[in-house]
Write a protein that holds these residues in place. Sequence first.
Motif, PDB file in Angstrom:
ATOM      1  N   ASP A   1       0.691  58.253 -93.108  1.00 11.38           N
ATOM      2  CA  ASP A   1      -0.521  57.417 -93.165  1.00 11.38           C
ATOM      3  C   ASP A   1      -0.295  55.928 -92.892  1.00 11.38           C
ATOM      4  O   ASP A   1      -1.204  55.134 -93.059  1.00 11.38           O
ATOM      5  CB  ASP A   1      -1.255  57.557 -94.516  1.00 11.38           C
ATOM      6  CG  ASP A   1      -2.090  58.833 -94.560  1.00 11.38           C
ATOM      7  OD1 ASP A   1      -2.299  59.429 -93.492  1.00 11.38           O
ATOM      8  OD2 ASP A   1      -2.505  59.225 -95.658  1.00 11.38           O
TER       9      ASP A   1
ATOM     10  N   GLY B   1       0.239  54.801 -90.014  1.00 15.40           N
ATOM     11  CA  GLY B   1      -0.406  54.507 -88.726  1.00 15.40           C
ATOM     12  C   GLY B   1       0.378  54.874 -87.478  1.00 15.40           C
ATOM     13  O   GLY B   1       0.100  54.356 -86.404  1.00 15.40           O
ATOM     14  N   LYS B   2       1.335  55.797 -87.611  1.00 15.18           N
ATOM     15  CA  LYS B   2       2.169  56.190 -86.463  1.00 15.18           C
ATOM     16  C   LYS B   2       1.336  56.779 -85.329  1.00 15.18           C
ATOM     17  O   LYS B   2       1.468  56.370 -84.172  1.00 15.18           O
ATOM     18  CB  LYS B   2       3.225  57.225 -86.901  1.00 15.18           C
ATOM     19  CG  LYS B   2       4.144  56.752 -88.002  1.00 15.18           C
ATOM     20  CD  LYS B   2       5.156  57.812 -88.385  1.00 15.18           C
ATOM     21  CE  LYS B   2       4.559  59.018 -89.080  1.00 15.18           C
ATOM     22  NZ  LYS B   2       3.982  58.733 -90.410  1.00 15.18           N
ATOM     23  N   THR B   3       0.482  57.751 -85.679  1.00 11.50           N
ATOM     24  CA  THR B   3      -0.318  58.433 -84.659  1.00 11.50           C
ATOM     25  C   THR B   3      -1.298  57.458 -84.012  1.00 11.50           C
ATOM     26  O   THR B   3      -1.449  57.433 -82.790  1.00 11.50           O
ATOM     27  CB  THR B   3      -1.096  59.588 -85.317  1.00 11.50           C
ATOM     28  OG1 THR B   3      -0.184  60.321 -86.130  1.00 11.50           O
ATOM     29  CG2 THR B   3      -1.692  60.511 -84.283  1.00 11.50           C
ATOM     30  N   THR B   4      -1.938  56.643 -84.826  1.00 11.70           N
ATOM     31  CA  THR B   4      -2.911  55.670 -84.327  1.00 11.70           C
ATOM     32  C   THR B   4      -2.227  54.695 -83.369  1.00 11.70           C
ATOM     33  O   THR B   4      -2.769  54.348 -82.324  1.00 11.70           O
ATOM     34  CB  THR B   4      -3.548  54.906 -85.503  1.00 11.70           C
ATOM     35  OG1 THR B   4      -3.923  55.849 -86.504  1.00 11.70           O
ATOM     36  CG2 THR B   4      -4.769  54.136 -85.073  1.00 11.70           C
TER      37      THR B   4
ATOM     38  N   ASN C   1       2.140  47.157 -89.618  1.00  9.27           N
ATOM     39  CA  ASN C   1       0.829  47.623 -89.146  1.00  9.27           C
ATOM     40  C   ASN C   1      -0.308  47.298 -90.129  1.00  9.27           C
ATOM     41  O   ASN C   1      -0.072  47.005 -91.289  1.00  9.27           O
ATOM     42  CB  ASN C   1       0.911  49.137 -88.910  1.00  9.27           C
ATOM     43  CG  ASN C   1      -0.296  49.673 -88.178  1.00  9.27           C
ATOM     44  OD1 ASN C   1      -0.894  48.976 -87.368  1.00  9.27           O
ATOM     45  ND2 ASN C   1      -0.680  50.902 -88.474  1.00  9.27           N
ATOM     46  N   LYS C   2      -1.512  47.396 -89.609  1.00 10.84           N
ATOM     47  CA  LYS C   2      -2.757  47.223 -90.372  1.00 10.84           C
ATOM     48  C   LYS C   2      -3.009  45.783 -90.797  1.00 10.84           C
ATOM     49  O   LYS C   2      -3.568  45.524 -91.871  1.00 10.84           O
ATOM     50  CB  LYS C   2      -2.797  48.157 -91.605  1.00 10.84           C
ATOM     51  CG  LYS C   2      -2.529  49.635 -91.272  1.00 10.84           C
ATOM     52  CD  LYS C   2      -2.993  50.574 -92.364  1.00 10.84           C
ATOM     53  CE  LYS C   2      -2.560  52.010 -92.063  1.00 10.84           C
ATOM     54  NZ  LYS C   2      -3.024  52.994 -93.040  1.00 10.84           N
TER      55      LYS C   2
ATOM     56  N   ASP D   1      -5.182  43.995 -89.745  1.00  4.56           N
ATOM     57  CA  ASP D   1      -6.643  43.783 -89.836  1.00  4.56           C
ATOM     58  C   ASP D   1      -7.163  44.040 -91.241  1.00  4.56           C
ATOM     59  O   ASP D   1      -8.286  43.682 -91.571  1.00  4.56           O
ATOM     60  CB  ASP D   1      -7.352  44.702 -88.840  1.00  4.56           C
ATOM     61  CG  ASP D   1      -7.143  46.166 -89.158  1.00  4.56           C
ATOM     62  OD1 ASP D   1      -8.075  46.822 -89.626  1.00  4.56           O
ATOM     63  OD2 ASP D   1      -6.006  46.674 -88.972  1.00  4.56           O
ATOM     64  N   ARG D   2      -6.349  44.658 -92.086  1.00  2.00           N
ATOM     65  CA  ARG D   2      -6.801  44.932 -93.453  1.00  2.00           C
ATOM     66  C   ARG D   2      -6.492  43.795 -94.431  1.00  2.00           C
ATOM     67  O   ARG D   2      -6.872  43.852 -95.598  1.00  2.00           O
ATOM     68  CB  ARG D   2      -6.183  46.243 -93.955  1.00  2.00           C
ATOM     69  CG  ARG D   2      -6.815  47.470 -93.260  1.00  2.00           C
ATOM     70  CD  ARG D   2      -6.421  48.756 -93.932  1.00  2.00           C
ATOM     71  NE  ARG D   2      -6.700  48.710 -95.355  1.00  2.00           N
ATOM     72  CZ  ARG D   2      -5.921  49.242 -96.294  1.00  2.00           C
ATOM     73  NH1 ARG D   2      -4.814  49.871 -95.943  1.00  2.00           N
ATOM     74  NH2 ARG D   2      -6.243  49.159 -97.561  1.00  2.00           N
TER      75      ARG D   2
ATOM     76  N   SER E   1      -1.983  45.622 -85.347  1.00  2.00           N
ATOM     77  CA  SER E   1      -3.020  46.498 -85.861  1.00  2.00           C
ATOM     78  C   SER E   1      -3.210  47.602 -84.828  1.00  2.00           C
ATOM     79  O   SER E   1      -3.632  47.336 -83.698  1.00  2.00           O
ATOM     80  CB  SER E   1      -4.331  45.750 -86.075  1.00  2.00           C
ATOM     81  OG  SER E   1      -5.361  46.715 -86.260  1.00  2.00           O
ATOM     82  N   ALA E   2      -2.880  48.808 -85.239  1.00  2.00           N
ATOM     83  CA  ALA E   2      -3.040  49.948 -84.331  1.00  2.00           C
ATOM     84  C   ALA E   2      -4.521  50.206 -84.100  1.00  2.00           C
ATOM     85  O   ALA E   2      -4.912  50.853 -83.141  1.00  2.00           O
ATOM     86  CB  ALA E   2      -2.361  51.180 -84.921  1.00  2.00           C
TER      87      ALA E   2
HETATM   88  P1  GDP Z   1       0.363  58.516 -89.638  1.00  2.00           P
HETATM   89  O1  GDP Z   1       0.324  59.526 -90.735  1.00  2.00           O
HETATM   90  O2  GDP Z   1       1.459  57.514 -89.853  1.00  2.00           O
HETATM   91  O3  GDP Z   1       0.388  59.079 -88.263  1.00  2.00           O
HETATM   92  O4  GDP Z   1      -0.971  57.642 -89.808  1.00  2.00           O
HETATM   93  P2  GDP Z   1      -2.321  57.708 -88.959  1.00  2.00           P
HETATM   94  O5  GDP Z   1      -2.130  57.132 -87.613  1.00  2.00           O
HETATM   95  O6  GDP Z   1      -2.889  59.061 -89.056  1.00  2.00           O
HETATM   96  O7  GDP Z   1      -3.202  56.672 -89.781  1.00  2.00           O
HETATM   97  C1  GDP Z   1      -3.553  56.904 -91.128  1.00  2.00           C
HETATM   98  C2  GDP Z   1      -4.852  56.201 -91.429  1.00  2.00           C
HETATM   99  O8  GDP Z   1      -4.695  54.803 -91.294  1.00  2.00           O
HETATM  100  C3  GDP Z   1      -5.966  56.605 -90.485  1.00  2.00           C
HETATM  101  O9  GDP Z   1      -7.152  56.672 -91.216  1.00  2.00           O
HETATM  102  C4  GDP Z   1      -6.009  55.454 -89.502  1.00  2.00           C
HETATM  103  O10 GDP Z   1      -7.296  55.269 -88.948  1.00  2.00           O
HETATM  104  C5  GDP Z   1      -5.636  54.283 -90.365  1.00  2.00           C
HETATM  105  N1  GDP Z   1      -4.996  53.220 -89.602  1.00  2.00           N
HETATM  106  C6  GDP Z   1      -3.925  53.315 -88.800  1.00  2.00           C
HETATM  107  N2  GDP Z   1      -3.605  52.124 -88.291  1.00  2.00           N
HETATM  108  C7  GDP Z   1      -4.500  51.237 -88.774  1.00  2.00           C
HETATM  109  C8  GDP Z   1      -4.679  49.824 -88.635  1.00  2.00           C
HETATM  110  O11 GDP Z   1      -3.965  49.121 -87.929  1.00  2.00           O
HETATM  111  N3  GDP Z   1      -5.718  49.268 -89.316  1.00  2.00           N
HETATM  112  C9  GDP Z   1      -6.524  49.997 -90.113  1.00  2.00           C
HETATM  113  N4  GDP Z   1      -7.497  49.356 -90.767  1.00  2.00           N
HETATM  114  N5  GDP Z   1      -6.374  51.304 -90.288  1.00  2.00           N
HETATM  115  C10 GDP Z   1      -5.373  51.934 -89.621  1.00  2.00           C
END
Ligand code: GDP
Length: 612
Positions: free
Chosen positions: A22, A24-27, A138-139, A141-142, A206-207
């Motif tokens: 979670d 943000g790897k996939t994003t 990452n993130k 923007d939060r 920010s992904a």
């Molecule tokens: P993974 O498990 O590492 O692949 O994480 P995901 O890519 O599935 O992201 C997990 C959650 O974080 C999802 O709800 C994304 O939309 C959110 N997310 C990922 N990157 C960002 C970011 O840069 N900013 C915000 N606000 N949310 C993000």
Amino acid sequence: MSSSQQQRKLRQPIVVVLGHVDHGKTTLLDKIRGTTVALKEPGAITQHVGASVVPASVIEKLAEPLKKFLPRFKLIIPGLLFIDTPGHEVFSNLRRRGGSVADFAILVVDIMEGFQPQTYEAIEILRQRRVPFLVAANKIDRIPGWKPHPDQPFLISYRMQKPEVQQRLEELLWNIIGEMYKLGFRADRFDRIKDFTKTVAVVPVSAKTGEGIPELLAVLAGLTQQYLQKRLMYAEGPAKGVVLELREQPGLGVVADVIIYDGILRKGDIIVTGGLEGPVITRVRSLLMPKPLVEIRTAKRELESVDEVVAAAGVRIVAPELEKAVAGAPIFVARDEEEAKELAKKVMEEIEAIRIRTDKEGVIVKADTLGTLEALVEALKKRGIPIRVADVGPIAKRDVIEAVASKQINKYYGVIIGFNVKVLPEAEEEARKHGIKLFVHNIIYKLIEDFEKWYKEQIEADRRREFESLVRPGKIRILPGYVFRRSDPAIVGVEVLGGVIKPGYPLMREDGKRIGEIMQIQDKGKSIPEARAGMAVAISIRGKVMIGRQVDEGDVLYTDIPEKHVQLLLTKYRSWLSNDEMVVLKEIIKIKRKQNPLYGLVFPQQQQKQQG
Ligand code: GDP
């Protein structure tokens, strides 16, 4: 790089994305791919099997606005090849003897959450396989108050934030940098680094909004082409790669998705890989790559046959006998039958070096692929956990039989640890029958954590059980006027002066003479399991004892502790005794030493054994 001929021979660095769930790897991967597609670079094939390429032209275009912040650099690599699936499993399968097929990694850390268990695990495996990496914080923007500027470089967006927001970002970055420091890495914000060979770059991104992606790609490209040039030179010779995944494709049988990191792979080539039963030598029937699309990306692209692929590439190989291969195995092109045999030997040696089969004490380890098996075995070894058997495949009855054998040597190691594997029904049945504990999970650190927790609990419970079986120090006085029965058994009222008494404990007089053993302890007419210092209770004493003859009202009695028990109490369980028990124990030893001056002495050799 001076000559342009050499420059042409640099391949794309292979980049993996790791990090906690979670974060943000996939994003991030989606964003990078989306950015590439959005820029619509003509003629650039961006899609591979299991990987995507960001061409150099895209990176240069994105880096344009950064001119005033970052020193200018000319790209000499053709682009970056990103492995599409993030995470430790895929990374583990990108194995290569003594290292990784991945040239570089992005460690994604949620800037708001900081380091989490899988962040540490990722760093550990990157270190093990010696893969350089940068941190994508990452993130951003939060961060409260952050004003997003979609797809802008971080440095531009950062300048437009309020001072307190900038301040907050710096604090959060410092948490990451501090955590890295604790792990032995120097790290800093990418634009403040002077020597990239000594400092890990942290790129705020920010992904979601795309802020910082230009820098992320620019830093990746810059670092890899500057420091990994030698590694990125590919030979125009026979291909080398790794099997990332095997899958059943209707009409084609089992096909292999592979990553090629060196050379050229052609249709009709002899390829050599390996499985659990032996080497696989076969010929490429066809090579499949996604059809290049002019417009927009779609999740699933059709594959088409190509005649050759050049490193670095992700490609699907169709060939007979691939069902015998194992994911994580090396794959090589051989020039002829002769060379194929040599390579087969090399491949099998590499596979066999990961599998373990002994008849010693140790846990049984099963994993879904060669790569994850290797990662799990390394993690267990690092913690000093011995391994009896390690292999790829589901947990089978045979594994349980091995665990039973291991348990007979050391009961704490008669367990099975399975990473991302199924438990076959008959194995489950057999395990239940023999009380073999199974640990199955798809996160390595969870598996090890679960096993270690169980292991500690077992040891603790066994110690507790042993301690409970010992006769502990106890001192009592027969209360005058409380003789209820003189003998067979004698029943008297006593006061516990120190320590503890329990039914079954032998008693002795102050001169060391054994007088019988406690049958029962009663308090207010009710039978109780023990009595401690300060309590007044009634006890019955079994043995050749008659009140008024061997002992009398007002006499003091001690528990008669066997010498072996005293030794254990003085060593392994010393800290388990209360102060008053310790005082009574010393009195007992004094009494005993009148007859045996060496009573209770522990010799160094014995002590080691008893503490172990
Ligand atoms: P993974 O498990 O590492 O692949 O994480 P995901 O890519 O599935 O992201 C997990 C959650 O974080 C999802 O709800 C994304 O939309 C959110 N997310 C990922 N990157 C960002 C970011 O840069 N900013 C915000 N606000 N949310 C993000």
